[in-house]
Design an enzyme around this catalytic site. Structure first.
Site, PDB file in Angstrom:
ATOM      1  N   ASP A   1     -20.965   4.534 -55.607  1.00  0.00           N
ATOM      2  CA  ASP A   1     -21.971   5.053 -54.672  1.00  0.00           C
ATOM      3  C   ASP A   1     -22.534   6.411 -55.068  1.00  0.00           C
ATOM      4  O   ASP A   1     -22.729   7.294 -54.223  1.00  0.00           O
ATOM      5  CB  ASP A   1     -21.404   5.087 -53.250  1.00  0.00           C
ATOM      6  N   ASP A  45     -19.272   0.194 -60.334  1.00  0.00           N
ATOM      7  CA  ASP A  45     -19.243  -1.042 -59.561  1.00  0.00           C
ATOM      8  C   ASP A  45     -20.613  -1.409 -59.020  1.00  0.00           C
ATOM      9  O   ASP A  45     -20.953  -2.582 -58.921  1.00  0.00           O
ATOM     10  CB  ASP A  45     -18.236  -0.907 -58.417  1.00  0.00           C
ATOM     11  N   ASN A 102     -26.052  -4.057 -48.259  1.00  0.00           N
ATOM     12  CA  ASN A 102     -25.009  -3.746 -47.284  1.00  0.00           C
ATOM     13  C   ASN A 102     -25.365  -2.469 -46.532  1.00  0.00           C
ATOM     14  O   ASN A 102     -26.086  -1.627 -47.054  1.00  0.00           O
ATOM     15  CB  ASN A 102     -23.663  -3.536 -47.995  1.00  0.00           C
TER      16      ASN A 102
END
Length: 601
Positions: A293, A315, A457
């Site tokens: 993030d 990721d 998300n």
């Protein structure tokens, strides 16, 4: 015994640093005699037949034992253990099995109506009884995964200052510049294998949450253990606090981070460089560092800078790409053809969108033996300014330029769908409801089985819901999302939406790197992970329209992914653990942490 408690006792018992170090060595010897063969087996010793000693010396009270989450068993301490370890009277008289404890806690969790309450209850359990926490998560993974990770973790990060109780992980701020190595040494565990680190600038689709982004590394590492079997003590969550540009947080008296605007440029990169160097110096060459993030402008630069000198993995760029590619490969069984036969249109051209696009292009290039540049021409991206085309090249960020193809400018998504005529529509925009009825209907008018992936998300940011995708396509869409959606009944048929959750990939991927001693990550390892996941989808899953296997089998899936990744690492000469195990799947399963109580003598 937790190292910080062990250290305090040994200093007192042996009186001075030199004697303390000898005591520490003696303690390691006792652990090995007790079947705890160093750090690799300490937490798994409970699954061995041999009884273990939770403390290496007699203690005056068992109170401390109950406050140690790694060894605490709560009401599961037997009568014999209570008598031997000074616990009598400190617990109610009833003795519960671990299974009964699990049943009781699941009953309590299900009574909570608010997801954040369940999250807080699970975090409390993790801090109180580590093995029971992981047993709950492993045995009830489909029910609890949305609690400890997306979508609930997003709300937890937003409210982290209010629900903060005790630190979970390591906080490194600008105030520690020049002494990060010293800060790393403050962490009680010394044999770290996986670090998940964030700077909190782009938490899920929620934006800059600063220091409160710690919920993401904590959640990710819980999944590394529960789904991939990496030992809890080998995991280190880290938040790099360089400030926040979120004015609401800066004005919040309960905000737990630095109250200043974000550092950028040289100041930012010098702090990251010190952190990366300190990690390698303190934990060695083979520690896996997972970036999580970070904002686009930093994520790509950090990955490019450190992928040749460290074992690094992003990721958001690589993990998301690998899990989406797996779904696309699996979906070919339902829609037919090869990847090269399809046209892909993305809404969103950030870390996730460009990362997925690049891995798809790489897979097409390898399968068809065509240049990567040629494979990219099958993939189109739409950003906030419209379709990415060659006439915009000069104004594009560097990571978007490979996707600037020859085409007239197109401003809106619907117009882009009609112009490009994609067979696959992928959303990574963090713009909720962006896949409108008109967009889905256009996809359905051009494709017998339109493949629609709404990946953003949390749930509120999803480009469309499962119900909308199935209803607007008249039940013909093959749908998967980033956050979970319930099953949908349409015209008498039950549709089960898949979830393109990174948790399918990164725990098994990380385990494969660790167990093979891999020193660098090659793109072929990501492709291998994707193919391994796609291979786990069964005919029964396909019959329900699923392009991902159910999470109930995730430990088995992770073992197969780990074995496949390790095999590719050995093939590429990237693995350092020799000799290579004969049966890599069996070896992966044997490496997995199992949260079963041991017997204390």
């Amino acid at each position: 015994m937790l190292p910080f408690k062990r250290a305090k006792f040994l200093r007192q018992a042996f009186g001075g640093l030199g004697l303390y170090e000898r005591g520490e060595r003696k303690l390691r010897g006792v652990m090995e005699m007790n079947g705890e063969k160093g750090v690799d087996f300490e937490e798994n010793s409970g699954v061995q037949d041999q009884a273990i000693t939770p403390w290496t010396v007699s203690v005056a009270s068992g109170y401390s034992l109950m406050r140690d989450p790694r060894h605490n068993k709560g009401a599961a301490f037997t009568e014999k253990e209570r008598n031997a370890h000074y616990l009598t009277g400190l617990l109610p008289p009833a003795v519960f099995s671990q299974d009964l404890q699990e049943k009781r806690l699941m009953k309590i969790l299900r009574e909570y109506e608010v997801p954040l309450q369940r999250y807080m209850a699970m975090m409390d359990l993790q801090e109180r009884n580590e093995k029971l926490f992981y047993k709950l998560l492993i045995d009830n993974v489909e029910e609890l995964l949305p609690v400890v990770y997306t979508p609930t973790v997003g709300e937890a990060c937003q409210k982290y200052g209010s629900i903060f109780r005790r630190p979970q992980g390591l906080y490194i701020s600008l105030k520690e510049k020049g002494r990060i190595l010293e800060v790393l040494k403050n962490w009680p565990e010394k044999s770290i294998q996986v670090i998940v680190v964030t700077d909190g600038e782009r938490i899920l689709g929620l934006g800059d949450l600063g220091c409160q982004g710690m919920g993401i590394p904590v959640g990710k590492l819980s999944l590394y253990t529960a789904l991939g079997g990496v030992r809890p003590s080998a995991c280190l969550p880290v938040t790099i606090d360089v400030g926040t540009n979120n004015q609401k947080l800066l004005d919040d008296e309960f905000y737990i981070g630095l109250k200043q605007k974000r550092a950028t440029g040289q100041e930012y990169y010098e702090l990251l460089e010190e952190f990366m160097s300190a990690v390698k110096q303190n934990y060695g060459e083979k520690v896996l560092i997972q970036f999580e993030d970070f904002a686009n402008h930093n994520a790509f630069e950090l990955l490019a800078k450190y992928r040749t000198s460290h074992l690094v993995f992003n990721d958001d760029i690589q993990g998301t790409a690998s899990v989406v590619l797996a779904g696309l490969v699996a979906a070919l069984k339902l829609v037919g053809g090869t990847l090269a036969d399809h046209r892909f249109l993305f809404l969103g051209a950030g870390e996730a969108g460009t990362g997925i696009a690049e891995l798809i292009a790489l897979e097409i290039s390898k399968k068809t033996n065509t240049p990567l540049e040629e494979a990219r021409k099958k993939i189109w991206l739409v950003d906030s300014k419209g379709l990415i085309v060659s006439s915009r090249r000069e104004s594009l960020q560097h990571f978007k330029k490979p996707w600037a193809h020859e085409h007239e400018p197109v401003k809106e998504l619907l117009a882009a769908v009609k112009a490009i005529k994609p067979t696959v529509l992928i959303g990574t925009s963090s713009v909720g409801k962006a896949f409108t009825k008109e967009v889905v209907e256009a996809m359905a008018s051009m494709n017998e089985k339109p493949l629609i992936l709404a990946l953003s998300n949390p749930t509120s940011q999803s480009e469309c819901t499962a119900e909308e995708a199935y209803t607007w396509s008249e039940g013909r869409a093959i749908f998967a999302s980033g956050s979970p959606f319930d099953s949908v009944e349409y015209n008498g048929k039950l549709f089960v939406p898949g979830q393109a959750n990174n948790a399918y990939i990164f725990p098994g991927f990380g385990l494969g790197l660790i167990m093979s001693g891999t020193i660098r990550i090659h793109d072929d390892l990501l492709l291998a992970a994707s193919e391994a996941l796609a291979a786990q989808v069964t005919e029964e899953n396909y019959a329900k329209g699923l392009i991902y296997p159910p999470f109930t089998n995730i430990r088995k899936i992770s073992a197969h992914i780990a074995a496949t990744v390790a095999a590719k690492a050995y093939e590429l000469g990237l693995a350092s653990r020799l000799p290579r195990p004969t049966d890599l799947v069996k070896f992966a399963e044997g490496c997995m942490y199992t949260p079963v109580y041991g017997s204390y003598r």
